[in-house]
Scaffold this active site. Sequence first.
Site, PDB file in Angstrom:
ATOM      1  N   LYS A  22      19.062   1.308   1.635  1.00 33.54           N
ATOM      2  CA  LYS A  22      20.708   1.651   1.626  1.00 33.54           C
ATOM      3  C   LYS A  22      21.459   0.549   2.321  1.00 33.54           C
ATOM      4  O   LYS A  22      22.223  -0.093   1.763  1.00 33.54           O
ATOM      5  CB  LYS A  22      20.471   3.038   2.318  1.00 33.54           C
ATOM      6  CG  LYS A  22      21.949   3.319   2.796  1.00 33.54           C
ATOM      7  CD  LYS A  22      22.384   4.637   3.524  1.00 33.54           C
ATOM      8  CE  LYS A  22      22.043   4.536   5.030  1.00 33.54           C
ATOM      9  NZ  LYS A  22      23.239   4.232   5.680  1.00 33.54           N
ATOM     10  N   ASN A  23      20.939   0.316   3.443  1.00 34.59           N
ATOM     11  CA  ASN A  23      21.610  -0.644   4.304  1.00 34.59           C
ATOM     12  C   ASN A  23      21.541  -2.216   3.854  1.00 34.59           C
ATOM     13  O   ASN A  23      22.385  -2.887   4.252  1.00 34.59           O
ATOM     14  CB  ASN A  23      21.101  -0.615   5.630  1.00 34.59           C
ATOM     15  CG  ASN A  23      21.302   0.765   6.206  1.00 34.59           C
ATOM     16  OD1 ASN A  23      22.268   1.624   5.668  1.00 34.59           O
ATOM     17  ND2 ASN A  23      20.853   1.133   7.550  1.00 34.59           N
ATOM     18  N   CYS A 121      29.583   8.307  11.687  1.00 39.63           N
ATOM     19  CA  CYS A 121      29.203   9.676  12.122  1.00 39.63           C
ATOM     20  C   CYS A 121      28.959   9.889  13.520  1.00 39.63           C
ATOM     21  O   CYS A 121      29.562   9.178  14.459  1.00 39.63           O
ATOM     22  CB  CYS A 121      27.647   9.812  11.470  1.00 39.63           C
ATOM     23  SG  CYS A 121      26.644   8.594  11.473  1.00 39.63           S
ATOM     24  N   ARG A 126      31.747   3.714  16.962  1.00 36.98           N
ATOM     25  CA  ARG A 126      31.629   2.995  15.768  1.00 36.98           C
ATOM     26  C   ARG A 126      32.942   2.271  15.553  1.00 36.98           C
ATOM     27  O   ARG A 126      33.399   2.069  14.690  1.00 36.98           O
ATOM     28  CB  ARG A 126      31.487   3.844  14.382  1.00 36.98           C
ATOM     29  CG  ARG A 126      30.083   4.758  14.089  1.00 36.98           C
ATOM     30  CD  ARG A 126      28.985   4.236  14.647  1.00 36.98           C
ATOM     31  NE  ARG A 126      28.470   3.293  13.732  1.00 36.98           N
ATOM     32  CZ  ARG A 126      27.655   3.556  12.548  1.00 36.98           C
ATOM     33  NH1 ARG A 126      27.476   5.046  12.383  1.00 36.98           N
ATOM     34  NH2 ARG A 126      27.045   2.787  11.815  1.00 36.98           N
ATOM     35  N   ASP A 310      17.679   3.357  14.491  1.00 35.93           N
ATOM     36  CA  ASP A 310      17.500   4.291  13.356  1.00 35.93           C
ATOM     37  C   ASP A 310      16.172   5.042  13.247  1.00 35.93           C
ATOM     38  O   ASP A 310      15.784   6.022  12.935  1.00 35.93           O
ATOM     39  CB  ASP A 310      17.727   3.793  11.827  1.00 35.93           C
ATOM     40  CG  ASP A 310      19.022   2.985  11.819  1.00 35.93           C
ATOM     41  OD1 ASP A 310      19.420   2.484  10.941  1.00 35.93           O
ATOM     42  OD2 ASP A 310      20.107   3.458  12.698  1.00 35.93           O
ATOM     43  N   ARG A 403      22.864  11.355   2.362  1.00 35.77           N
ATOM     44  CA  ARG A 403      23.238   9.986   2.432  1.00 35.77           C
ATOM     45  C   ARG A 403      22.412   8.763   2.433  1.00 35.77           C
ATOM     46  O   ARG A 403      22.778   7.738   2.124  1.00 35.77           O
ATOM     47  CB  ARG A 403      24.053   9.767   3.670  1.00 35.77           C
ATOM     48  CG  ARG A 403      25.353  10.672   3.534  1.00 35.77           C
ATOM     49  CD  ARG A 403      26.450  10.353   4.755  1.00 35.77           C
ATOM     50  NE  ARG A 403      26.607   9.137   4.829  1.00 35.77           N
ATOM     51  CZ  ARG A 403      27.323   8.696   5.802  1.00 35.77           C
ATOM     52  NH1 ARG A 403      27.938   9.590   6.857  1.00 35.77           N
ATOM     53  NH2 ARG A 403      27.677   7.520   6.149  1.00 35.77           N
TER      54      ARG A 403
HETATM   55  C1  EPZ Z   1      24.403  -0.804  10.836  1.00 38.95           C
HETATM   56  O1  EPZ Z   1      25.571  -0.178  11.456  1.00 38.95           O
HETATM   57  C2  EPZ Z   1      23.501   0.310  10.092  1.00 38.95           C
HETATM   58  N1  EPZ Z   1      24.405   0.901   9.000  1.00 38.95           N
HETATM   59  C3  EPZ Z   1      23.289   1.541  10.938  1.00 38.95           C
HETATM   60  O2  EPZ Z   1      22.255   2.302  10.158  1.00 38.95           O
HETATM   61  C4  EPZ Z   1      22.193   0.782  12.049  1.00 38.95           C
HETATM   62  O3  EPZ Z   1      21.865   1.768  13.043  1.00 38.95           O
HETATM   63  C5  EPZ Z   1      23.081  -0.384  12.918  1.00 38.95           C
HETATM   64  O4  EPZ Z   1      23.355  -1.162  11.699  1.00 38.95           O
HETATM   65  C6  EPZ Z   1      22.176  -0.895  13.871  1.00 38.95           C
HETATM   66  O5  EPZ Z   1      21.097  -1.481  13.082  1.00 38.95           O
HETATM   67  C7  EPZ Z   1      24.590   0.270   7.974  1.00 38.95           C
HETATM   68  O6  EPZ Z   1      24.230  -0.792   7.785  1.00 38.95           O
HETATM   69  C8  EPZ Z   1      25.454   0.777   6.921  1.00 38.95           C
HETATM   70  P1  EPZ Z   1      26.408  -2.459  14.490  1.00 38.95           P
HETATM   71  P2  EPZ Z   1      26.488  -0.703  12.083  1.00 38.95           P
HETATM   72  O7  EPZ Z   1      27.595  -3.157  14.033  1.00 38.95           O
HETATM   73  O8  EPZ Z   1      26.856  -2.053  11.468  1.00 38.95           O
HETATM   74  C9  EPZ Z   1      28.882  -1.344  18.435  1.00 38.95           C
HETATM   75  C10 EPZ Z   1      21.749   4.498   9.194  1.00 38.95           C
HETATM   76  O9  EPZ Z   1      21.264   5.657   9.865  1.00 38.95           O
HETATM   77  N2  EPZ Z   1      29.871  -2.109  17.629  1.00 38.95           N
HETATM   78  O10 EPZ Z   1      25.105  -3.339  14.659  1.00 38.95           O
HETATM   79  O11 EPZ Z   1      27.751   0.008  12.247  1.00 38.95           O
HETATM   80  C11 EPZ Z   1      28.588  -0.038  17.665  1.00 38.95           C
HETATM   81  O12 EPZ Z   1      29.474   0.929  17.992  1.00 38.95           O
HETATM   82  C12 EPZ Z   1      22.872   3.604  10.046  1.00 38.95           C
HETATM   83  O13 EPZ Z   1      21.379   4.086   8.145  1.00 38.95           O
HETATM   84  C13 EPZ Z   1      31.139  -2.245  18.673  1.00 38.95           C
HETATM   85  O14 EPZ Z   1      31.201  -2.285  19.488  1.00 38.95           O
HETATM   86  O15 EPZ Z   1      25.918  -1.424  13.536  1.00 38.95           O
HETATM   87  C14 EPZ Z   1      27.165   0.102  17.952  1.00 38.95           C
HETATM   88  O16 EPZ Z   1      27.055   0.800  19.368  1.00 38.95           O
HETATM   89  C15 EPZ Z   1      23.309   4.542  11.284  1.00 38.95           C
HETATM   90  N3  EPZ Z   1      32.146  -2.883  17.724  1.00 38.95           N
HETATM   91  C16 EPZ Z   1      26.514  -1.227  17.954  1.00 38.95           C
HETATM   92  O17 EPZ Z   1      27.646  -2.136  18.106  1.00 38.95           O
HETATM   93  C17 EPZ Z   1      32.098  -3.520  16.524  1.00 38.95           C
HETATM   94  O18 EPZ Z   1      33.224  -3.963  15.964  1.00 38.95           O
HETATM   95  C18 EPZ Z   1      25.558  -1.443  16.795  1.00 38.95           C
HETATM   96  O19 EPZ Z   1      26.552  -1.380  15.808  1.00 38.95           O
HETATM   97  C19 EPZ Z   1      30.825  -3.106  15.816  1.00 38.95           C
HETATM   98  C20 EPZ Z   1      29.900  -2.648  16.387  1.00 38.95           C
END
Ligand code: EPZ
Length: 422
Positions: A22-23, A121, A126, A310, A403
């Site tokens: 998915k990701n 979620c 996020r 995850d 999802r």
């Molecule tokens: C991706 O989310 C995945 N989703 C998530 O999978 C996964 O847990 C995550 O990467 C970490 O590996 C998809 O790919 C669709 P991040 P993403 O930006 O891109 C903070 C699942 O279960 N952050 O690496 O949103 C954020 O709040 C999902 O399939 C900021 O502060 O993850 C988080 O605490 C859940 N500002 C951390 O960084 C930003 O601009 C990691 O977020 C962006 C992120």
Amino acid sequence: MDSVYIRGGIVLQGQVSIQGSKNAVLPVLAATLLAEGTSVIENCPRLADVYHMQTLLQSLGCSVTRDKNMLRVNTEGMSRLKALSGDMPKEAVESMRSSIFLLGALLNKTGEVELAYPGGCVIGERPIDIHIEALKQLHVSFEEKSYGLHAYTEGLKGADITLPFPSVGATENLLLAAVGADGTTIIRGAAREPEIVTLCRFLSACGADITGGGSSTIIIQGRKKLCAADFAIPGDRIVAGTYLCACLAVGGEVLLMEAPTEQMQAIKKVAETMGAVWQETDKGLYIQRRERLKAPKQLITAPFPGFPTDMQSLFLPVLALAEGNCTVVENIFENRFHIIPDLNAMGAKIEQMDAKNARVEGVEQLTGCRVQAKELRGGAALVIAGAAAKGETIVDGCGYIERGYENICRDLRELGVRIYGV
Ligand code: EPZ
């Protein structure tokens, strides 16, 4: 199906084919917008989030057709106006995090986009501040609007960008914009997740010039004309990890076909430390658990190649039934322990100390009861707990699980779990 019924305690035995990631597929679908002609994406999982992304691409004028697990995306009909007029269906944009990838792709393609704030979620705030600050360095301006964001550029210019945190989404957004920028872009402190490697591979297949995908420094020579490509999505490492955890929690032996084992080495280390048998064969990943597992002292989540966030919820039922105590440290999201009360209602002994730390004291057995999924991976973890528990479990709120899992009931039944939609 919003609820599932599970009769637990039956040792697992069987094999299952792991769906496409998915990701990985979501940013690749956003990237198809940048390629002229018809891209063919194989091993595309049938998921709500993929359907939403399809709807968004169609709302931009692309033609998207599905033939079993293959998606064809033709961008000839895409119009600039559509990207501007906010025609993208709000519910599709807000319903998933991945709509944010359209920001980088559309800025590259049209130079301007109006986008509702992406959904997310309950696992955390996020925010998208890292995305925005990084894109600004490529000469993008942002305006806050009532509906969300208006982003525009007179022309993307390459830059040397350092991310404050290896955000997966921000790295992906930067890649989708930088391939269309004038000059060279360097992304320092980039995310190293396998999904980044897959996106770089797809963009390169379309003609992009990218080096360092999967390392923390990625170099992109922009302004290359991108042409459509045929591409196969790798297996989903978290879905494979989910069924691995079902075997670790319940006991038995399973074969996970098409599991991307090269992406699962941090999971392997924990599973083997606990006493599981892990064999990477040409048929897939063979997992066996006979004796009760031993809990590791700590389980700490980190950006790739560390232990994946995850997988944290999915390991909670495994740790709940292991011998000994374990401290779980969640370093990526600020609110990812939602299922602790449900697991404790089933007889687990888990104490949440604060937003990042939980302490698990292993027990011999869980007992089935009615529980409520509140997000994707936590919901799947409750299904695993039900499969391991004595008696009957009903998990409500399975829309969240759909999802990320094509058909978790079908897959777990193939491994011997008595589970049915109700
Ligand atoms: C991706 O989310 C995945 N989703 C998530 O999978 C996964 O847990 C995550 O990467 C970490 O590996 C998809 O790919 C669709 P991040 P993403 O930006 O891109 C903070 C699942 O279960 N952050 O690496 O949103 C954020 O709040 C999902 O399939 C900021 O502060 O993850 C988080 O605490 C859940 N500002 C951390 O960084 C930003 O601009 C990691 O977020 C962006 C992120």
